[in-house]
Scaffold this motif. Structure first.
Motif, short mmCIF file in Angstrom:
data_model
loop_
_atom_site.label_atom_id
_atom_site.label_comp_id
_atom_site.label_asym_id
_atom_site.label_seq_id
_atom_site.Cartn_x
_atom_site.Cartn_y
_atom_site.Cartn_z
N UNK A 121 15.83 -123.76 -71.16
CA UNK A 121 15.34 -123.35 -69.84
C UNK A 121 14.42 -122.13 -69.96
N UNK A 122 13.59 -121.94 -68.94
CA UNK A 122 12.78 -120.73 -68.86
C UNK A 122 13.70 -119.54 -68.63
N UNK A 123 13.42 -118.43 -69.30
CA UNK A 123 14.26 -117.26 -69.13
C UNK A 123 14.31 -116.78 -67.69
N UNK A 124 13.19 -116.93 -66.98
CA UNK A 124 13.14 -116.50 -65.58
C UNK A 124 14.13 -117.26 -64.71
N UNK A 125 14.38 -118.53 -65.04
CA UNK A 125 15.19 -119.38 -64.16
C UNK A 125 16.69 -119.18 -64.34
N UNK A 126 17.10 -118.55 -65.43
CA UNK A 126 18.53 -118.44 -65.71
C UNK A 126 19.22 -117.60 -64.63
N UNK A 127 18.69 -116.42 -64.38
CA UNK A 127 19.32 -115.54 -63.38
C UNK A 127 19.22 -116.15 -61.99
N UNK A 128 18.10 -116.81 -61.69
CA UNK A 128 17.96 -117.47 -60.39
C UNK A 128 19.02 -118.56 -60.23
N UNK A 129 19.26 -119.32 -61.30
CA UNK A 129 20.27 -120.38 -61.22
C UNK A 129 21.66 -119.78 -61.00
N UNK A 130 21.98 -118.71 -61.72
CA UNK A 130 23.30 -118.11 -61.62
C UNK A 130 23.55 -117.49 -60.24
N UNK A 131 22.55 -116.79 -59.72
CA UNK A 131 22.74 -116.03 -58.48
C UNK A 131 22.45 -116.84 -57.23
N UNK A 132 21.40 -117.67 -57.27
CA UNK A 132 21.00 -118.40 -56.07
C UNK A 132 21.60 -119.80 -56.00
N UNK A 133 21.47 -120.55 -57.08
CA UNK A 133 21.92 -121.94 -57.07
C UNK A 133 23.43 -122.06 -57.25
N UNK A 134 23.96 -121.38 -58.26
CA UNK A 134 25.39 -121.48 -58.54
C UNK A 134 26.20 -120.58 -57.63
N UNK A 135 25.83 -119.32 -57.55
CA UNK A 135 26.53 -118.39 -56.67
C UNK A 135 27.87 -117.93 -57.23
N UNK B 57 43.01 -130.98 -68.23
CA UNK B 57 42.17 -130.69 -67.07
C UNK B 57 41.11 -131.78 -66.88
N UNK B 58 40.61 -131.88 -65.64
CA UNK B 58 39.45 -132.71 -65.33
C UNK B 58 38.23 -131.79 -65.26
N UNK B 59 37.29 -132.02 -66.13
CA UNK B 59 36.15 -131.11 -66.30
C UNK B 59 34.86 -131.86 -66.00
N UNK B 60 33.91 -131.15 -65.39
CA UNK B 60 32.55 -131.65 -65.24
C UNK B 60 31.67 -130.89 -66.21
N UNK B 61 31.02 -131.63 -67.10
CA UNK B 61 30.09 -131.04 -68.06
C UNK B 61 28.68 -131.39 -67.61
N UNK B 62 27.90 -130.36 -67.26
CA UNK B 62 26.53 -130.56 -66.80
C UNK B 62 25.57 -129.95 -67.81
N UNK B 63 24.59 -130.74 -68.23
CA UNK B 63 23.67 -130.28 -69.26
C UNK B 63 22.23 -130.48 -68.79
N UNK B 64 21.46 -129.41 -68.83
CA UNK B 64 20.07 -129.43 -68.42
C UNK B 64 19.24 -128.78 -69.54
N UNK B 65 18.56 -129.54 -70.38
CA UNK B 65 18.43 -130.97 -70.24
C UNK B 65 18.64 -131.63 -71.60
N UNK B 66 19.00 -132.91 -71.54
CA UNK B 66 19.23 -133.69 -72.75
C UNK B 66 17.93 -133.88 -73.53
N UNK B 67 16.82 -133.92 -72.85
CA UNK B 67 15.53 -134.09 -73.52
C UNK B 67 15.21 -132.90 -74.42
N UNK B 68 15.53 -131.70 -73.96
CA UNK B 68 15.25 -130.52 -74.78
C UNK B 68 16.19 -130.45 -75.98
#
Length: 464
Positions: A217-231, A271-282
């Protein structure tokens, strides 16, 4: 010196009744006095370096540096992993920047492969591609270390996928229902909303734990994902593994396996876990860099053969086991919006279903931009009731009929009454769009989604 060591070892083993503490002390003394084998870097070209003078195997981690500076992973200025062995030469890929690497630099083996932290202490934490803390919250507490290498569950010991997993997205929960232990792919080009859809799943799923891998991922998007998208709410029950695009190829590749190993450890605890990976192509691109650097021949579109075996190894480790489940959701960045390019085609053949994100929907402001007719879940019929399947099929028929005559509708040539399904679609297009669209901050429970679909189908007066 060697004779003295041998004499000491015989004395320690022939002592009449050595106490446990004395035996441990002798073992420590002998271990410290035993000669250490030290290799050296013979060449460094491109993304790889060669080490000679060490007895090591594929997957072993080496430390590079002078004595006292590189004798352990914690104090090493550079870590490298063995990715190929030719004769007495070990070809390695660095787990950091290659600045300062020179021929003659000392190399030592750490005694094994990479270790990964696991345990409940990881919840709410952000780690890098090697499992080290990245969030500034101090060391990991309440964790233990396990080898990175894991094995997929035995085919005959896997539980069957028989229970639905709520993701909190209406379109996914009803038209492409996901089961616990299923592996789904999100296929889309860049900028169509894959990361945002993952954040909706992370906050809306009823799985106990989410493990999220951000690979390349782009370094810029990591904090945005953590704070805005994930919360904060989503992060509290998540583990986030980050390897940005500027990290070495091996770190990006290992990030995917570190996240998978962490998810496996929670599955082993029931446990029941959801594993999300972005992205498999990279992940595939990282393996391409590694494969080409160690001399593999390029095959399909420059991807070496190992790329496709690595994808299969990675994806098969998700799924159900005898006591828990890992539901895998992997984004696939299709090259030039070509859904038949090699990585997308290989992933689709391994996964248990695919969700297609359409750029035309995204441009029109339709979010999430899921092409419901182009998406499919291979286990949906096993985890839904007959009534639920009938409602989902009815809506699909209406949407399909509308798509078939879209050109006629656009030019005004469609005659009302020609097709009851098209008539229903045109009359209730607003309600259909309202059902398919959903805000990022509007999670929906499974009961709410199915009730909304039932009401929509009844309002249109159609049946499967």
């Amino acid at each position: 010196m060697t004779a003295d060591l041998a004499t000491a070892e015989r004395s320690a083993t022939t002592a009449p009744h050595p106490t446990p503490s004395a035996a441990a002390a002798w073992s420590g003394v002998l271990g410290a006095a035993r000669p250490e084998r030290v290799g050296q870097v013979s060449a460094a070209v491109g993304l790889s370096l060669d080490v000679v003078g060490l007895d090591c195997a594929l997957g072993d981690v080496l430390t590079l540096g002078e004595k006292g500076r590189g004798s352990s992973p914690e104090s090493a200025s550079m870590l490298a992993e063995v990715v190929a062995v030719t004769g007495s030469t070990a070809r390695c890929m660095p787990l950091g920047a290659m600045r300062g690497i020179r021929p003659g630099l000392q190399a030592r083996t750490t005694g094994g492969a990479l270790q990964v932290p696991v345990g409940a202490g990881l919840l709410g934490r952000v780690v890098d591609g090697l499992g080290r803390p990245l969030d500034g919250k101090g060391p990991l507490v309440g964790t233990s270390s396990v080898p990175l290498d894991g094995k997929a569950p035995h085919p005959l010991e896997r539980q069957r996928v028989a229970q639905p997993l709520t993701l909190g997205v209406r379109t996914l929960d009803t038209l492409t229902t996901v089961g616990r232990g299923q592996r789904m792919g999100l296929f889309a080009g860049s900028g169509v909303g894959k990361s945002t859809l993952l954040s909706m799943v992370a906050r809306g799923t009823d799985a106990a734990i989410s493990v999220i891998a951000l690979v390349g991922e782009r370094g810029r998007e990591v904090r945005e994902f953590l704070e805005d998208d994930l919360g904060p709410e989503g992060l509290a029950r998540s583990v986030v593994v980050v390897a940005t695009s500027d990290e070495p190829a091996l770190v990006r590749l290992r990030a995917a396996f570190v996240a998978t190993r962490i998810a496996e450890s929670f599955r082993e605890a029931g446990q029941d876990v959801v594993l999300m990976m972005d992205s498999l192509t990279r992940v595939a691109m990282a393996q391409r860099e590694i494969g080409l650097s160690v001399g593999e021949p390029p095959a399909t579109r420059g991807y070496p053969p190992s790329t496709f075996s690595v994808l299969a190894e990675l994806l098969e480790r998700a799924g159900t086991s005898a006591c828990g489940s890992v539901t895998g959701i992997y984004t696939v960045l299709v090259d030039g919006d070509d859904h038949n390019e090699p990585i997308a085609d290989a992933a689709r053949s391994i996964l248990d279903g695919h969700v297609v994100l359409d750029r035309r929907l995204a441009v029109a402001g339709h979010f999430p931009s899921i092409d419901a007719l182009g998406s499919i879940s291979r286990v949906a019929t096993r985890v839904t009731s007959p009534q639920q399947r009938a409602d989902a099929t009815a809506l699909r028929k209406v949407m399909s009929a509308r798509r078939a005559v879209q050109d006629l509708v656009d030019v005004g040539a469609y005659v009302q009454g020609s097709n009851p399904l098209v008539d229903a679609a045109l009359a209730h297009q607003g309600q259909i769009d309202a059902f398919l669209q959903q805000g990022v901050d509007e999670p929906a429970t499974s009961e709410q989604s199915w009730a909304a679909l039932r009401g929509l189908v009844q309002g249109m007066g159609v049946a499967a």
